[in-house]
Scaffold this motif. Structure first.
Motif, mmCIF file in Angstrom:
data_model
loop_
_atom_site.group_PDB
_atom_site.id
_atom_site.type_symbol
_atom_site.label_atom_id
_atom_site.label_comp_id
_atom_site.label_asym_id
_atom_site.label_seq_id
_atom_site.Cartn_x
_atom_site.Cartn_y
_atom_site.Cartn_z
ATOM 1 N N GLY A 90 0.814 -1.214 0.000
ATOM 2 C CA GLY A 90 0.000 0.000 0.000
ATOM 3 C C GLY A 90 0.846 1.261 0.000
ATOM 4 N N VAL A 91 1.809 1.320 0.911
ATOM 5 C CA VAL A 91 2.658 2.514 1.032
ATOM 6 C C VAL A 91 3.531 2.698 -0.207
ATOM 7 C CG1 VAL A 91 4.604 3.518 2.297
ATOM 8 C CG2 VAL A 91 2.666 2.566 3.552
ATOM 9 N N LEU A 92 4.114 1.604 -0.706
ATOM 10 C CA LEU A 92 5.019 1.713 -1.842
ATOM 11 C C LEU A 92 4.291 2.065 -3.129
ATOM 12 C CD1 LEU A 92 7.392 -1.239 -0.956
ATOM 13 C CD2 LEU A 92 8.035 1.171 -1.074
ATOM 14 N N ILE A 93 3.091 1.499 -3.332
ATOM 15 C CA ILE A 93 2.314 1.864 -4.525
ATOM 16 C C ILE A 93 1.894 3.331 -4.445
ATOM 17 C CG2 ILE A 93 0.123 1.535 -5.719
ATOM 18 C CD1 ILE A 93 0.327 -1.420 -5.169
ATOM 19 N N LEU A 94 1.370 3.724 -3.283
ATOM 20 C CA LEU A 94 0.939 5.113 -3.110
ATOM 21 C C LEU A 94 2.112 6.067 -3.286
ATOM 22 C CD1 LEU A 94 -1.391 7.022 -2.354
ATOM 23 C CD2 LEU A 94 -0.729 6.741 0.048
ATOM 24 N N LEU A 100 5.051 9.965 -6.361
ATOM 25 C CA LEU A 100 6.359 10.420 -6.810
ATOM 26 C C LEU A 100 6.400 10.569 -8.326
ATOM 27 C CD1 LEU A 100 9.315 11.075 -5.942
ATOM 28 C CD2 LEU A 100 9.845 8.706 -6.440
ATOM 29 N N LEU A 101 5.875 9.581 -9.040
ATOM 30 C CA LEU A 101 5.869 9.656 -10.498
ATOM 31 C C LEU A 101 5.045 10.847 -10.981
ATOM 32 C CD1 LEU A 101 5.490 5.875 -11.365
ATOM 33 C CD2 LEU A 101 7.484 7.308 -11.825
ATOM 34 N N PHE A 102 3.909 11.079 -10.336
ATOM 35 C CA PHE A 102 3.093 12.241 -10.692
ATOM 36 C C PHE A 102 3.874 13.534 -10.474
ATOM 37 C CE2 PHE A 102 0.408 15.701 -9.042
ATOM 38 C CZ PHE A 102 -0.309 15.987 -10.194
ATOM 39 N N LEU A 103 4.517 13.623 -9.301
ATOM 40 C CA LEU A 103 5.263 14.840 -8.987
ATOM 41 C C LEU A 103 6.422 15.052 -9.949
ATOM 42 C CD1 LEU A 103 5.370 14.734 -5.077
ATOM 43 C CD2 LEU A 103 4.122 16.351 -6.504
ATOM 44 N N ILE A 104 7.155 13.954 -10.239
ATOM 45 C CA ILE A 104 8.307 14.070 -11.132
ATOM 46 C C ILE A 104 7.882 14.581 -12.501
ATOM 47 C CG2 ILE A 104 9.981 12.712 -12.449
ATOM 48 C CD1 ILE A 104 10.427 11.021 -9.962
ATOM 49 N N PHE A 105 6.811 14.003 -13.056
ATOM 50 C CA PHE A 105 6.406 14.381 -14.401
ATOM 51 C C PHE A 105 5.636 15.700 -14.413
ATOM 52 C CE2 PHE A 105 6.618 9.617 -14.921
ATOM 53 C CZ PHE A 105 7.846 9.654 -15.547
ATOM 54 N N TRP A 106 5.116 16.117 -13.272
ATOM 55 C CA TRP A 106 4.464 17.427 -13.183
ATOM 56 C C TRP A 106 5.501 18.523 -12.985
ATOM 57 C CZ3 TRP A 106 3.553 20.338 -8.379
ATOM 58 C CH2 TRP A 106 2.817 21.511 -8.593
ATOM 59 N N ILE A 107 6.496 18.240 -12.139
ATOM 60 C CA ILE A 107 7.514 19.245 -11.826
ATOM 61 C C ILE A 107 8.376 19.562 -13.039
ATOM 62 C CG2 ILE A 107 9.620 19.657 -10.460
ATOM 63 C CD1 ILE A 107 8.289 17.954 -8.226
ATOM 64 N N ILE A 166 11.548 3.663 -7.846
ATOM 65 C CA ILE A 166 11.553 5.049 -7.366
ATOM 66 C C ILE A 166 12.897 5.713 -7.641
ATOM 67 C CG2 ILE A 166 11.552 6.451 -5.256
ATOM 68 C CD1 ILE A 166 9.349 4.505 -4.205
ATOM 69 N N ASN A 167 13.989 5.052 -7.279
ATOM 70 C CA ASN A 167 15.299 5.689 -7.396
ATOM 71 C C ASN A 167 15.807 5.736 -8.832
ATOM 72 O OD1 ASN A 167 16.499 6.545 -4.676
ATOM 73 N ND2 ASN A 167 15.569 4.561 -4.218
ATOM 74 N N PHE A 168 15.387 4.787 -9.667
ATOM 75 C CA PHE A 168 15.752 4.880 -11.080
ATOM 76 C C PHE A 168 15.085 6.102 -11.709
ATOM 77 C CE2 PHE A 168 15.202 3.790 -15.616
ATOM 78 C CZ PHE A 168 16.543 3.627 -15.949
ATOM 79 N N CYS A 169 13.823 6.331 -11.364
ATOM 80 C CA CYS A 169 13.121 7.520 -11.868
ATOM 81 C C CYS A 169 13.765 8.808 -11.344
ATOM 82 C CB CYS A 169 11.649 7.484 -11.462
ATOM 83 S SG CYS A 169 10.695 6.188 -12.278
ATOM 84 N N LEU A 170 14.132 8.814 -10.068
ATOM 85 C CA LEU A 170 14.794 9.998 -9.500
ATOM 86 C C LEU A 170 16.120 10.275 -10.202
ATOM 87 C CD1 LEU A 170 14.171 9.458 -5.670
ATOM 88 C CD2 LEU A 170 13.219 11.286 -7.068
ATOM 89 N N ASN A 171 16.920 9.217 -10.404
ATOM 90 C CA ASN A 171 18.258 9.398 -10.977
ATOM 91 C C ASN A 171 18.251 9.747 -12.454
ATOM 92 O OD1 ASN A 171 19.342 8.819 -8.497
ATOM 93 N ND2 ASN A 171 20.183 6.830 -9.047
ATOM 94 N N THR A 172 17.206 9.350 -13.159
ATOM 95 C CA THR A 172 17.190 9.569 -14.608
ATOM 96 C C THR A 172 16.257 10.693 -15.046
ATOM 97 O OG1 THR A 172 15.516 7.811 -14.831
ATOM 98 C CG2 THR A 172 17.827 7.188 -15.147
ATOM 99 N N GLN A 173 15.359 11.135 -14.162
ATOM 100 C CA GLN A 173 14.417 12.184 -14.542
ATOM 101 C C GLN A 173 14.459 13.379 -13.595
ATOM 102 O OE1 GLN A 173 12.616 13.216 -16.864
ATOM 103 N NE2 GLN A 173 10.947 14.437 -16.019
ATOM 104 N N PHE A 174 14.343 13.122 -12.286
ATOM 105 C CA PHE A 174 14.223 14.229 -11.337
ATOM 106 C C PHE A 174 15.551 14.970 -11.158
ATOM 107 C CE2 PHE A 174 14.310 15.911 -6.958
ATOM 108 C CZ PHE A 174 13.243 16.791 -7.052
#
Length: 559
Positions: free
Chosen positions: A371-375, A380-387, A431-439
């Motif tokens: 639950g926590v990890l999906i949420l 996080l993905l929403f924020l990354i692609f919105w930011i 999560i961290n792959f998205c952070l390292n490659t996008q955020f």
């Protein structure tokens, strides 16, 4: 009984974690500490001076030398680059993972070994420490290596383990001072207390181990002696007669505890307990439950020795947490050296739940983790692609494949404990792959120094003709131009700079230059923000422009 974690599970997870860590190695360095430390190591390499530490033009008396030595040696072998700077951190993180594996095997057997390594490598603070590299990755790896070897020494009283433990502890001390000795000392003493092996303390082999610790720290002591004790006339923080030896052996730790010479960061005695909630994601709740259950068990059996039970990872960790909570100078990364020890605790706890068929608790933990990890992932993905803008289609495809992989893992029929471990590690990979490659790559577009260095390289500007306004260093500019950029007083700038010299300044400095009627014929404007201190206004793309600062690269024109 089915094996808790299959070989194919941990091989795939290790490979994916390796990709995450590799993706972080090629990010530009962040200011302040990471880029600052890289510049200090670069200066050692460029000037071939490994005894003196400087922060800009000032003498540096804070962190000891090991981290800077290792980075400088890496530069010497591989050249100056951000991945070469991060290489020692990666190396010691691998040592840390192996040490977690071996220590867990000592306490809980083969099945817990790889669980401990995966828990350690997927912890958020450990991933972060390998791209925002400071002293903590070396400290963490060396500390858990020392604990592993000293536990073997206590158990077997073999000299080789005492020697390796002393050397490991010496490297950890040489990275950040007494913190490593305190963490390892409390944990190993708790193991001695529980196993009642007090005789190891009076063994001659223990003296040899201590001697190797002294030998291991002697290069740092010598460097402090040369830079400070031999030069009492040096002014450090407004004082003379400053002893480097006294600082590293006593003052550093005591002053941080009392905030003497440091600005008090937090009066909150629970700071480290709630910081652990994010630093040890996604394992923090499990760690707290494991810590409670183990302490409860030890009290129930009145600390009597039982097989497959130990108190190093519970009482040892708890004592360290309580003591450092009384420090008036607190920072989140002080927890890093405890995370591999907690990883061993979590591995033992999960294996115990599995062996005792604690289905209700296992199901509850699995439900909570999913639950926590999906949420968290969706948010996080929403924020990354919105930011920031939508990434390249190739990256989008990678993200999509990872998301599909996560859905498959959650739906396949495997035992609940195995699923809990695999899901937890996998989502931290996502999560961290998205952070390292996008955020982070987009975030670093708002750090002026490294982007000014890109302009200097692109426009073929001679870095030797670049200067910066005094009083506000840009460590990333220094690092990516591979030069300690001279700082110039803005009041004397007309008499200092020559025709077609370049000047790097921030907005407030530019206003002062205008008052002096300084003339330039080329100007490059660069967006800037303190990216390690993010705000809601910066993260919101609609209000970001209101908090951005400007930096400028100017070509000076003289008649």
């Amino acid at each position: 009984m089915e094996t808790l974690v299959l070989k194919k599970d941990y091989i795939v997870l290790y490979v994916l974690l390796g990709i995450v860590y590799l993706s972080g190695m090629y990010l530009p360095l962040m200011e302040n500490d990471s880029a600052q430390h890289a510049v200090m190591a670069m200066r050692m390499f460029l000037e071939n001076d490994f005894l003196h530490l400087y922060k800009g033009d000032a003498l540096y008396l804070d962190k000891p030398h090991m981290h800077f030595w290792l980075a400088a040696i890496s530069f010497k072998i591989f050249g100056i680059s951000h991945w070469a700077y991060r290489l020692p951190a990666i190396f010691f993180t691998i040592i840390g993972a192996i040490s977690c594996n071996r220590l867990s095997k000592i306490f809980y057997g083969n099945e817990a070994a790889h669980i401990a390594s995966l828990v350690f490598l997927s912890s958020q603070a450990i991933v972060l420490a390998n791209h925002d590299v400071r002293t903590d990755a070396v400290l963490t790896g060396a500390t858990i290596f020392a604990v592993w070897q000293l536990v073997l020494f206590v158990n077997k009283v073999q000299l080789v383990h005492g020697i390796l433990g002393g050397i490991g502890l010496g490297i950890a001390f040489s990275s950040k001072g007494q913190l490593a000795v305190f963490v390892a000392g409390i944990c190993v003493l708790s193991h001695i207390f529980y196993t009642r092996k007090w005789n190891v303390i009076v063994q001659w082999k223990t003296i040899v181990s201590a001697l190797f610790f002294v030998i291991a720290i002697s290069p740092v002591l010598y460097a402090y002696y040369i830079q400070f004790d031999l030069h009492p006339e040096n002014v450090v923080n407004g004082k003379t007669n400053v002893s480097g030896l006294r600082f590293i052996l006593w003052d550093q730790s005591v002053h941080r505890l009392t905030a003497n010479g440091f600005k008090e960061t937090s009066p909150d005695y629970f700071f480290f307990f709630h910081t652990l909630l994010w630093a040890f994601l996604p394992w923090s709740l499990i760690a707290y439950i494991a810590l409670y259950q183990r302490c409860k068990q030890l009290v129930r059996i009145r600390f009597r020795y039982e097989r497959n039970t130990e108190m190093l990872t519970s009482i040892g960790v708890l004592v360290v947490l309580i003591v450092i909570s009384f420090s008036k100078f607190k920072l989140p990364h002080y927890l890093n050296s405890l995370l591999p020890i907690l990883s061993v605790l979590v591995a033992g706890f999960l294996l115990d739940l599995y062996n005792k068929h604690r289905r209700k608790l296992i199901n509850g933990l699995l439900f909570f983790q999913i639950g926590v990890l999906i949420l968290g992932s969706v948010l996080l993905l929403f924020l990354i692609f919105w930011i920031f803008p939508i990434p390249h289609v190739g990256l989008m495809l990678c993200y999509l494949l990872l998301i599909v992989g996560g859905i498959i893992i959650m739906t396949i029929s495997i035992n609940k404990m195995r699923k809990l471990i695999v899901v937890s590690v996998y989502f931290m990979i996502l999560i961290n792959f998205c952070l390292n490659t996008q955020f982070y790559p987009n975030l670093l577009l708002y750090q002026a120094g490294n982007n000014a260095a890109k302009i200097i390289d692109r426009e073929k500007i001679n870095p030797e003709k670049v200067f910066m306004g005094e009083g506000r260093p840009s460590w990333s500019l220094d690092f990516y131009t591979q030069r300690i950029t001279p700082g110039i007083s803005l009041k004397r700038i007309k008499n200092t700079l020559h025709h077609h010299d370049w000047l790097f300044v921030y907005q407030h400095q530019l206003n002062e230059l205008k008052e002096q009627q300084l003339v330039w014929d080329k100007k490059y404007e660069i967006n800037h923000h303190r990216i390690t201190r993010l705000t809601k206004k910066f993260l919101n793309p609609n209000t970001r422009h209101t908090v951005l600062e400007k930096a400028f690269l100017l070509r000076i024109k003289k008649e």
